[in-house]
Write a protein that holds these residues in place. Structure first.
Motif, PDB file in Angstrom:
ATOM      1  N   GLU A  21       0.824  -1.210   0.000  1.00 55.20           N
ATOM      2  CA  GLU A  21       0.000   0.000   0.000  1.00 55.20           C
ATOM      3  C   GLU A  21       0.861   1.266   0.000  1.00 55.20           C
ATOM      4  N   ILE A  22       2.022   1.206   0.652  1.00 56.97           N
ATOM      5  CA  ILE A  22       2.898   2.371   0.701  1.00 56.97           C
ATOM      6  C   ILE A  22       3.404   2.738  -0.690  1.00 56.97           C
ATOM      7  N   THR A  23       3.568   1.733  -1.557  1.00 56.68           N
ATOM      8  CA  THR A  23       4.022   1.983  -2.933  1.00 56.68           C
ATOM      9  C   THR A  23       2.948   2.736  -3.712  1.00 56.68           C
ATOM     10  N   ILE A  24       1.685   2.348  -3.505  1.00 55.39           N
ATOM     11  CA  ILE A  24       0.573   3.053  -4.146  1.00 55.39           C
ATOM     12  C   ILE A  24       0.554   4.505  -3.692  1.00 55.39           C
ATOM     13  N   THR A  25       0.797   4.716  -2.390  1.00 60.10           N
ATOM     14  CA  THR A  25       0.843   6.085  -1.845  1.00 60.10           C
ATOM     15  C   THR A  25       1.945   6.894  -2.512  1.00 60.10           C
ATOM     16  N   ARG A  26       3.108   6.278  -2.698  1.00 57.90           N
ATOM     17  CA  ARG A  26       4.229   6.975  -3.341  1.00 57.90           C
ATOM     18  C   ARG A  26       3.906   7.316  -4.801  1.00 57.90           C
ATOM     19  N   TYR A  27       3.244   6.400  -5.499  1.00 59.23           N
ATOM     20  CA  TYR A  27       2.827   6.672  -6.883  1.00 59.23           C
ATOM     21  C   TYR A  27       1.865   7.866  -6.926  1.00 59.23           C
ATOM     22  N   ASN A  28       0.968   7.916  -5.951  1.00 59.30           N
ATOM     23  CA  ASN A  28       0.015   9.026  -5.896  1.00 59.30           C
ATOM     24  C   ASN A  28       0.716  10.345  -5.604  1.00 59.30           C
ATOM     25  N   GLU A  29       1.782  10.299  -4.794  1.00 58.26           N
ATOM     26  CA  GLU A  29       2.561  11.506  -4.522  1.00 58.26           C
ATOM     27  C   GLU A  29       3.222  12.018  -5.803  1.00 58.26           C
ATOM     28  N   THR A  30       3.781  11.086  -6.571  1.00 62.45           N
ATOM     29  CA  THR A  30       4.415  11.466  -7.842  1.00 62.45           C
ATOM     30  C   THR A  30       3.392  12.076  -8.784  1.00 62.45           C
ATOM     31  N   ARG A  31       2.178  11.522  -8.782  1.00 69.32           N
ATOM     32  CA  ARG A  31       1.117  12.061  -9.645  1.00 69.32           C
ATOM     33  C   ARG A  31       0.814  13.509  -9.283  1.00 69.32           C
ATOM     34  N   VAL A  32       0.782  13.811  -7.982  1.00 74.58           N
ATOM     35  CA  VAL A  32       0.520  15.180  -7.526  1.00 74.58           C
ATOM     36  C   VAL A  32       1.583  16.130  -8.065  1.00 74.58           C
ATOM     37  N   TYR A  33       2.851  15.699  -8.009  1.00 77.71           N
ATOM     38  CA  TYR A  33       3.938  16.555  -8.506  1.00 77.71           C
ATOM     39  C   TYR A  33       3.859  16.733 -10.019  1.00 77.71           C
ATOM     40  N   LEU A  34       3.475  15.672 -10.726  1.00 76.01           N
ATOM     41  CA  LEU A  34       3.310  15.779 -12.176  1.00 76.01           C
ATOM     42  C   LEU A  34       2.188  16.758 -12.522  1.00 76.01           C
ATOM     43  N   LEU A  35       1.112  16.690 -11.756  1.00 80.47           N
ATOM     44  CA  LEU A  35      -0.015  17.598 -11.983  1.00 80.47           C
ATOM     45  C   LEU A  35       0.399  19.047 -11.732  1.00 80.47           C
ATOM     46  N   ARG A  36       1.128  19.266 -10.640  1.00 86.23           N
ATOM     47  CA  ARG A  36       1.605  20.617 -10.327  1.00 86.23           C
ATOM     48  C   ARG A  36       2.568  21.124 -11.409  1.00 86.23           C
ATOM     49  N   PHE A  37       3.398  20.217 -11.899  1.00 83.21           N
ATOM     50  CA  PHE A  37       4.354  20.581 -12.945  1.00 83.21           C
ATOM     51  C   PHE A  37       3.630  21.009 -14.217  1.00 83.21           C
ATOM     52  N   LEU A  38       2.619  20.242 -14.615  1.00 79.93           N
ATOM     53  CA  LEU A  38       1.861  20.599 -15.817  1.00 79.93           C
ATOM     54  C   LEU A  38       1.096  21.907 -15.616  1.00 79.93           C
ATOM     55  N   GLU A  39       0.528  22.092 -14.441  1.00 82.49           N
ATOM     56  CA  GLU A  39      -0.184  23.343 -14.156  1.00 82.49           C
ATOM     57  C   GLU A  39       0.767  24.528 -14.251  1.00 82.49           C
ATOM     58  N   ASN A  40       2.004  24.302 -13.850  1.00 89.80           N
ATOM     59  CA  ASN A  40       3.027  25.341 -13.950  1.00 89.80           C
ATOM     60  C   ASN A  40       3.324  25.686 -15.407  1.00 89.80           C
ATOM     61  N   ARG A  41       3.093  24.717 -16.285  1.00 94.97           N
ATOM     62  CA  ARG A  41       3.289  24.911 -17.727  1.00 94.97           C
ATOM     63  C   ARG A  41       1.989  25.308 -18.432  1.00 94.97           C
ATOM     64  N   LYS A  42       0.949  25.599 -17.645  1.00 99.31           N
ATOM     65  CA  LYS A  42      -0.366  25.959 -18.192  1.00 99.31           C
ATOM     66  C   LYS A  42      -0.978  24.817 -19.000  1.00 99.31           C
ATOM     67  N   GLN A  43      -0.780  23.583 -18.528  1.00 90.06           N
ATOM     68  CA  GLN A  43      -1.338  22.407 -19.182  1.00 90.06           C
ATOM     69  C   GLN A  43      -2.142  21.601 -18.175  1.00 90.06           C
ATOM     70  N   LYS A  44      -3.129  20.881 -18.692  1.00 84.14           N
ATOM     71  CA  LYS A  44      -3.909  19.979 -17.853  1.00 84.14           C
ATOM     72  C   LYS A  44      -3.553  18.520 -18.117  1.00 84.14           C
ATOM     73  N   GLU A  45      -3.148  18.239 -19.342  1.00 85.86           N
ATOM     74  CA  GLU A  45      -2.799  16.877 -19.749  1.00 85.86           C
ATOM     75  C   GLU A  45      -1.701  16.936 -20.797  1.00 85.86           C
ATOM     76  N   ILE A  46      -1.108  15.793 -21.080  1.00 89.17           N
ATOM     77  CA  ILE A  46      -0.111  15.694 -22.140  1.00 89.17           C
ATOM     78  C   ILE A  46      -0.132  14.266 -22.685  1.00 89.17           C
ATOM     79  N   LEU A  47       0.019  14.128 -23.981  1.00 87.96           N
ATOM     80  CA  LEU A  47       0.116  12.799 -24.586  1.00 87.96           C
ATOM     81  C   LEU A  47       1.398  12.135 -24.134  1.00 87.96           C
ATOM     82  N   MET A  48       1.349  10.846 -23.863  1.00 87.20           N
ATOM     83  CA  MET A  48       2.554  10.110 -23.480  1.00 87.20           C
ATOM     84  C   MET A  48       3.634  10.270 -24.548  1.00 87.20           C
ATOM     85  N   GLU A  49       3.218  10.278 -25.813  1.00 87.74           N
ATOM     86  CA  GLU A  49       4.158  10.400 -26.929  1.00 87.74           C
ATOM     87  C   GLU A  49       4.897  11.737 -26.907  1.00 87.74           C
ATOM     88  N   ASN A  50       4.302  12.760 -26.289  1.00 85.63           N
ATOM     89  CA  ASN A  50       4.904  14.094 -26.271  1.00 85.63           C
ATOM     90  C   ASN A  50       5.827  14.335 -25.075  1.00 85.63           C
TER      91      ASN A  50
END
Length: 209
Positions: free
Chosen positions: A112-141
């Motif tokens: 369960e702790i691994t799932i928690t860590r994955y969710n933490e990384t997701r939060v940082y990715l979301l904040r990073f994209l918001e910082n770039r004025k984006q909501k989503e990005i294609l995996m290919e990009n």
């Protein structure tokens, strides 16, 4: 489809044929039999339906070009599945990320702790994209520059206790989880190159008391 008449109208289907194998797809449109031009494969009067049918036809040929370009299996049913979005030619980061984490959780492959860590990384990715004025990005990009920028973004943040800047080894763990996503996307054909091939992670020696 003459077998599904409703109120004097019939649903319009179209057929995809590849190497004599067929797949039929129902559209959301209906027409009276007398209003159907069999030679043109369009209605005689309804321009709106005709435009939509042309748009669907164009979408099919676009899918075919993508399949051929990416050297995937070209079959009538594959085209139908992409068209109806049962299968997807593209994958977006957070949708793909959430599906991956959900699979790990359901399969019980990690603690369960691994799932928690994955969710933490997701939060940082979301904040990073918001910082770039984006909501989503294609995996290919997600390219080398994206990884470098994400790295600098993490290094500029405070740690979980908000006392000091995030350490290199912690940053690398977030990279590791994103890299896992990209490797899976590569295997599933959504990504053609993993940008982490060129981005090397270097751990710093930790000081233990």
């Amino acid at each position: 489809n003459k077998n599904k008449e409703k109120g004097g109208k019939y649903p319009i289907y179209f057929r995809i044929t590849v190497n004599r194998k067929k797949a039929e797809v129902a559209t959301i449109y209906m027409a009276e039999f007398k209003d159907w031009d069999d030679a043109k494969q369009r209605t005689k009067k309804n321009s709106q339906i005709n435009e939509e049918l042309t748009s669907l036809e164009t979408e099919v040929y676009t899918i075919v070009k993508r399949i051929e370009k990416e050297k995937k299996a070209l079959t009538a049913h594959a085209i139908k599945n992409y068209l109806t979005q049962k299968d997807k030619l593209d994958a977006y980061l957070f949708e793909f990320y959430d599906n991956h984490v959900a699979r790990l959780h359901k399969a019980g492959e990690v603690e369960e702790i691994t799932i928690t860590r994955y969710n933490e990384t997701r939060v940082y990715l979301l904040r990073f994209l918001e910082n770039r004025k984006q909501k989503e990005i294609l995996m290919e990009n997600i390219n080398y520059q994206f990884i470098c920028d994400f790295d600098l973004f993490l290094l500029s943040l405070k740690d979980r206790n908000n006392k000091k800047l995030m350490e290199r080894n912690t940053v690398n763990k977030h990279h590791s989880r994103l890299r896992t996503m990209l490797i899976r996307a590569l295997k599933e054909g959504y990504v053609h190159k993993n940008p982490y091939v060129d981005f090397k992670l270097k751990n710093t020696a930790s000081k233990r008391t």
